[in-house]
Design a protein around this motif. Structure first.
Motif, PDB file in Angstrom:
ATOM      1  N   GLU A   1    -107.340 -23.884  69.732  1.00  0.00           N
ATOM      2  CA  GLU A   1    -107.915 -22.830  68.825  1.00  0.00           C
ATOM      3  C   GLU A   1    -107.522 -23.004  67.356  1.00  0.00           C
ATOM      4  O   GLU A   1    -106.564 -23.204  67.126  1.00  0.00           O
ATOM      5  N   TYR A   2    -108.698 -22.779  66.472  1.00  0.00           N
ATOM      6  CA  TYR A   2    -108.167 -22.926  65.021  1.00  0.00           C
ATOM      7  C   TYR A   2    -107.731 -21.671  64.481  1.00  0.00           C
ATOM      8  O   TYR A   2    -108.189 -20.593  64.496  1.00  0.00           O
ATOM      9  N   LYS A   3    -106.597 -21.690  63.485  1.00  0.00           N
ATOM     10  CA  LYS A   3    -105.841 -20.652  62.823  1.00  0.00           C
ATOM     11  C   LYS A   3    -106.071 -20.951  61.271  1.00  0.00           C
ATOM     12  O   LYS A   3    -105.599 -21.913  60.900  1.00  0.00           O
ATOM     13  N   ALA A   4    -107.029 -20.098  60.552  1.00  0.00           N
ATOM     14  CA  ALA A   4    -107.121 -20.247  59.150  1.00  0.00           C
ATOM     15  C   ALA A   4    -105.681 -19.916  58.411  1.00  0.00           C
ATOM     16  O   ALA A   4    -105.576 -18.896  57.716  1.00  0.00           O
ATOM     17  N   ALA A   5    -104.669 -20.673  58.616  1.00  0.00           N
ATOM     18  CA  ALA A   5    -103.393 -20.391  58.231  1.00  0.00           C
ATOM     19  C   ALA A   5    -102.667 -21.616  57.681  1.00  0.00           C
ATOM     20  O   ALA A   5    -102.836 -22.716  57.925  1.00  0.00           O
ATOM     21  N   GLU A   6    -101.813 -21.402  56.686  1.00  0.00           N
ATOM     22  CA  GLU A   6    -101.026 -22.602  56.157  1.00  0.00           C
ATOM     23  C   GLU A   6     -99.461 -22.496  56.760  1.00  0.00           C
ATOM     24  O   GLU A   6     -98.959 -21.498  57.167  1.00  0.00           O
ATOM     25  N   SER A   7     -98.943 -23.600  56.650  1.00  0.00           N
ATOM     26  CA  SER A   7     -97.507 -23.834  57.176  1.00  0.00           C
ATOM     27  C   SER A   7     -96.661 -23.171  56.378  1.00  0.00           C
ATOM     28  O   SER A   7     -96.813 -23.264  54.977  1.00  0.00           O
ATOM     29  N   LEU A   8     -95.275 -22.631  56.770  1.00  0.00           N
ATOM     30  CA  LEU A   8     -94.218 -22.192  55.827  1.00  0.00           C
ATOM     31  C   LEU A   8     -93.871 -23.520  54.987  1.00  0.00           C
ATOM     32  O   LEU A   8     -93.085 -23.161  54.054  1.00  0.00           O
ATOM     33  N   ALA A   9     -94.131 -24.723  55.109  1.00  0.00           N
ATOM     34  CA  ALA A   9     -93.749 -25.859  54.400  1.00  0.00           C
ATOM     35  C   ALA A   9     -94.351 -25.721  53.188  1.00  0.00           C
ATOM     36  O   ALA A   9     -93.831 -26.596  52.178  1.00  0.00           O
ATOM     37  N   GLN A  10     -95.325 -25.226  52.997  1.00  0.00           N
ATOM     38  CA  GLN A  10     -96.060 -24.775  51.615  1.00  0.00           C
ATOM     39  C   GLN A  10     -95.307 -24.369  50.535  1.00  0.00           C
ATOM     40  O   GLN A  10     -94.710 -23.414  50.908  1.00  0.00           O
ATOM     41  N   GLN A  11     -95.493 -24.642  49.488  1.00  0.00           N
ATOM     42  CA  GLN A  11     -94.731 -24.127  48.370  1.00  0.00           C
ATOM     43  C   GLN A  11     -95.200 -22.696  48.037  1.00  0.00           C
ATOM     44  O   GLN A  11     -96.489 -22.484  47.661  1.00  0.00           O
ATOM     45  N   HIS A  12     -94.205 -21.834  48.259  1.00  0.00           N
ATOM     46  CA  HIS A  12     -94.717 -20.583  48.154  1.00  0.00           C
ATOM     47  C   HIS A  12     -93.294 -19.591  47.862  1.00  0.00           C
ATOM     48  O   HIS A  12     -92.174 -19.847  48.483  1.00  0.00           O
ATOM     49  N   THR A  13     -93.297 -18.640  47.211  1.00  0.00           N
ATOM     50  CA  THR A  13     -92.250 -17.598  46.940  1.00  0.00           C
ATOM     51  C   THR A  13     -92.366 -16.509  47.833  1.00  0.00           C
ATOM     52  O   THR A  13     -93.432 -15.620  47.707  1.00  0.00           O
ATOM     53  N   TRP A  14     -91.482 -16.336  48.611  1.00  0.00           N
ATOM     54  CA  TRP A  14     -91.532 -15.151  49.693  1.00  0.00           C
ATOM     55  C   TRP A  14     -90.625 -13.896  49.354  1.00  0.00           C
ATOM     56  O   TRP A  14     -89.617 -14.223  49.095  1.00  0.00           O
ATOM     57  N   HIS A  15     -91.130 -12.782  49.503  1.00  0.00           N
ATOM     58  CA  HIS A  15     -90.448 -11.556  49.263  1.00  0.00           C
ATOM     59  C   HIS A  15     -89.507 -11.195  50.413  1.00  0.00           C
ATOM     60  O   HIS A  15     -90.133 -11.781  51.501  1.00  0.00           O
ATOM     61  N   PRO A  16     -88.343 -10.729  50.321  1.00  0.00           N
ATOM     62  CA  PRO A  16     -87.535 -10.653  51.603  1.00  0.00           C
ATOM     63  C   PRO A  16     -88.158  -9.644  52.503  1.00  0.00           C
ATOM     64  O   PRO A  16     -87.888  -9.940  53.653  1.00  0.00           O
ATOM     65  N   ILE A  17     -89.000  -8.870  51.952  1.00  0.00           N
ATOM     66  CA  ILE A  17     -89.542  -8.182  52.924  1.00  0.00           C
ATOM     67  C   ILE A  17     -90.778  -8.592  53.878  1.00  0.00           C
ATOM     68  O   ILE A  17     -90.754  -8.738  55.157  1.00  0.00           O
ATOM     69  N   GLN A  18     -91.471  -9.786  53.201  1.00  0.00           N
ATOM     70  CA  GLN A  18     -92.428 -10.783  53.962  1.00  0.00           C
ATOM     71  C   GLN A  18     -91.467 -11.459  54.912  1.00  0.00           C
ATOM     72  O   GLN A  18     -91.942 -11.851  55.879  1.00  0.00           O
ATOM     73  N   VAL A  19     -90.289 -11.915  54.485  1.00  0.00           N
ATOM     74  CA  VAL A  19     -89.528 -12.945  55.421  1.00  0.00           C
ATOM     75  C   VAL A  19     -89.085 -12.094  56.484  1.00  0.00           C
ATOM     76  O   VAL A  19     -89.186 -12.631  57.832  1.00  0.00           O
ATOM     77  N   LYS A  20     -88.805 -10.848  56.530  1.00  0.00           N
ATOM     78  CA  LYS A  20     -88.631 -10.034  57.661  1.00  0.00           C
ATOM     79  C   LYS A  20     -89.538 -10.065  58.466  1.00  0.00           C
ATOM     80  O   LYS A  20     -89.520 -10.127  59.844  1.00  0.00           O
ATOM     81  N   GLU A  21     -90.856  -9.746  57.931  1.00  0.00           N
ATOM     82  CA  GLU A  21     -92.226  -9.738  58.786  1.00  0.00           C
ATOM     83  C   GLU A  21     -92.045 -10.862  59.469  1.00  0.00           C
ATOM     84  O   GLU A  21     -92.612 -10.796  60.882  1.00  0.00           O
TER      85      GLU A  21
END
Length: 680
Positions: free
Chosen positions: A106-126
């Motif tokens: 099954e295909y998921k239109a999502a990127e891996s966490l290895a991509q360069q991205h700044t995550w807010h602590p709230i998002q990290v907890k999610e």
């Protein structure tokens, strides 16, 4: 570029583009559609309902390929075929191509966490909560599934923060404890020490990879640089690199990546249970019981108070704050902690649960207005400034509730005083007595007596209603008072029973005449005070009763020899009539009306005052005047009952008059200062 894409048409799939690759591992992933559902534009945004992901294992293209690669391919198919979770892409198909084995998911239109991205602590907890939920599902299966390769590259997140766990090539199936593996499999830095050294694995082993992944997201560390945070004892040090997060969350992460399995949480379910209530922020938070505080005044000039609660729910932190009132141009200049009419205590506080009292001083505010102001709370929380609105509705426009006739009360007090303090009456009586002994006195008497009789008859005939009302009340009260006075003080040498009968009989006739005059006089006085108004029946009855009752006390005056001659007696009876007239007028004026506001337009309405209140003021004023007269005659301390009589009349009268006097003063002061008061 399209020509480099493999052709899987004979297997029922059309490749659109390459999604990713791991050349060292011999794996390439493609985006494709089933034959017959191709998309005309390769760059179109993929729709998960139409697209699939094909993972090709190219064993012959790498030195690492071979039996180990084929084993991973078979293991992943075996694991995925038994899984059904929204956070794990479903296994759909598999086939063998000339360039390698292929697995369709099954295909998921999502990127891996290895991509360069700044995550807010709230998002990290999610992400942490979603990832642990997937692991709970895997660990609760029979047999349990241990992923063994949890890292940022194997975790996908879409725009809606949906989390997916992929790449189950190293996953292990087994019931109970996981047996020792003969080959080390996983990614350095994300493998727990027991996996690195090929020791026995447990459900806690995957938690290490979860913790290391979250640390990378919080610190902005790339996967290949995770080794910079690991010391020789395989402990990850990250405290100095994380943003401001709560101590509880830091401690949770440290426990997730403990080198020894026994020091970690035993499984994903326990780790999730501990994580869920942990607050993300390290700084305190402000929870206010009110965003709007409303005040409503009921009395002019009264202070109004309300209480507001401030709480900090973040454990391990301490909230400090300082209140001030927002500047408002009509309040004028004021110091930060010294507003002219708004105060809050405590103005500064330190604590995680504080009750603050807001006091509004309305003495300098305009009545019947709405004042909108704002409190500002500066705190050491994530938000530096909090605002609390204040809405103050002041008391209605002040008006005098009861218009008391103070001049009439003063006259009534003076008349009642002179009824008992008979020295002035005797002076008048003696002067008239000396005048009547002369020839002119006889002449005046011969003319005055018939005129008085005729005038009395004419006055009563012209005012039969007031005369009758006053006469009845005067006759009854005079007869009763005279009988009691005769019993107490006697009349000459008569027995007390006969004295009471004769006094009552004679006084009833005298009281009727005196009461009639008092009733007529009250009607005349009220008509003049109110421009031809009429007095109430109760007022005329009260006037007649007081006048007749006073005259009924003649046995006391006779026994005490207070009056020197007949002229003094006549003056005393005239004074009794005047006292009754003024007392009736006082009652009628007090009973006339109570003034109260109808609405904000300052309209007034008139409503009746209790007759007990009006009658009480009139009777107590007469009683106080008589008490003071007794004190002037005999001395205030000559008899204790004189002092008791003064106190028994003065205190109740004062309690009735003082509030209304203060109210009148307050109303006057308000209207005088209204122009200078603070505007809304």
């Amino acid at each position: 570029m399209m020509s480099n894409l493999p052709d899987f048409g004979e297997y029922g799939y059309q490749v659109i583009r390459e999604l990713g690759q791991n050349r060292a591992g011999g794996r390439v992933t493609y985006l494709a559609t089933r034959t017959g559902t191709e998309t005309a534009t390769p760059d179109v945004t993929p729709d998960p309902a139409n697209f699939v992901a094909i993972k090709q294992f190219q064993f012959a293209s790498t030195s690492d390929a071979g039996w180990a690669g084929y084993e991973a391919y078979q293991r992943e198919i075996q694991v995925l075929q038994g899984l059904n979770h929204p956070g794990i892409p479903r296994y759909l198909d598999s086939f063998e191509s000339p360039r390698g084995f292929c697995m369709v998911q099954e295909y998921k239109a999502a990127e891996s966490l290895a991509q360069q991205h700044t995550w807010h602590p709230i998002q990290v907890k999610e992400i942490a909560v979603a990832l642990l939920s997937i692991l709970v599902y895997l660990q609760n299966r029979l047999p349990a599934v241990i992923h063994r390769d949890i890292k940022p590259e194997n975790i996908l997140v879409d725009q809606l923060m949906n989390v997916y766990l992929v790449d189950f090539g190293f996953a292990h199936l087994g019931g109970g404890e996981v047996a020792v593996s003969s080959i080390v499999k996983g990614t350095l830095g994300f493998m727990p020490p027991e996996q690195l050294f090929n020791r026995e694995l447990t459900p806690a082993s995957d938690l290490y990879g979860v913790g290391a992944t979250l640390i990378c997201l919080l610190t902005g560390t790339k996967s290949q640089d995770i080794g910079e945070l690991i010391d020789p004892s395989y402990r990850i040090h990250f405290r100095k690199r994380v943003p401001k997060i709560s101590l509880g969350w830091i401690q949770w992460l440290e426990k997730m990546v403990e080198p020894k399995p026994k020091d970690r949480y035993p499984n994903a379910e326990t780790a999730l249970e501990v994580l869920t209530p942990i607050e993300i922020s390290r700084t305190p938070q402000v929870i206010s019981s009110h965003q709007l505080v409303q005040f409503r005044g009921t009395k002019l000039g009264e202070p109004i108070t309300q209480t507001i609660s401030i709480k900090n729910p973040v454990p391990g932190t301490m909230l400090t704050g300082r209140w001030r009132v927002a500047a408002y141009r009509r309040d004028g200049y004021f110091a930060k902690n010294n507003h002219p009419w708004i105060a809050i205590a405590p103005a500064r506080f330190k604590g995680n649960q504080v009750e603050c009292t807001i006091t509004v001083d309305t003495r300098n505010l305009i009545a019947d207005r709405i004042y909108d102001r704002e409190l500002l709370l500066q705190a050491n929380s994530d938000r530096k400034l909090y605002r609390v609105a204040l809405k103050i509705k002041t008391a209605p426009e002040p008006v005098e509730e009861i218009k008391l006739p103070y001049p009439l009360l003063g006259i009534l007090l003076s008349l009642a005083l002179n009824l008992v303090w008979t020295s002035p009456l005797n002076v008048v009586g003696n002067w008239l007595g000396s005048f009547s002994d002369s020839v002119w006195g006889v002449v005046v008497f011969l003319f005055l007596f018939p005129w008085t009789v005729l005038s009395t008859i004419r006055t009563i005939a012209q005012n039969p209603g007031p005369a009758a009302t006053g006469a009845i009340a005067g006759s009854i009260s005079s007869a009763v008072i005279a009988a009691l006075s005769a019993i107490a003080f006697g009349i000459g040498s008569l027995p007390w029973t006969q004295a009471a009968q004769e006094a009552a009989l004679g006084s009833s006739l005298l009281g009727a005449l005196i009461g009639a005059y008092a009733g007529i006089g009250t009607e005349e006085l009220i008509s003049r005070l109110r421009a031809m108004g009429t007095a109430r029946e109760v007022s005329k009855s009260l006037a007649g009763a007081i006048a007749g009752g006073i005259c009924g006390a003649w046995p006391i005056m006779d026994a005490s020899r207070s009056l020197s001659n007949s002229w003094a007696w006549l003056a005393w009876m005239g004074l009794s009539i005047l006292t009754g007239i003024v007392a009736g007028a006082v009652f009628d004026e007090v009973k006339q009306g109570k003034i109260s506001p109808v609405n904000s337009k300052d309209k007034l309405k008139i409503s009746n005052v209790s007759p007990y209140f009006a009658g009480g003021i009139a009777l107590l004023t007469v009683g106080l005047g008589i008490s003071l007269g007794l004190a002037l005659n005999a001395g205030i301390f000559s008899h204790y009952w004189v002092s008791l009589l003064i106190g028994g009349t003065a205190i109740p009268l004062g309690k009735m008059l003082y509030p209304h006097w203060m109210r009148s003063r307050q109303v006057r002061e308000y209207h005088e200062s209204k122009a200078k008061r603070i505007q809304p």
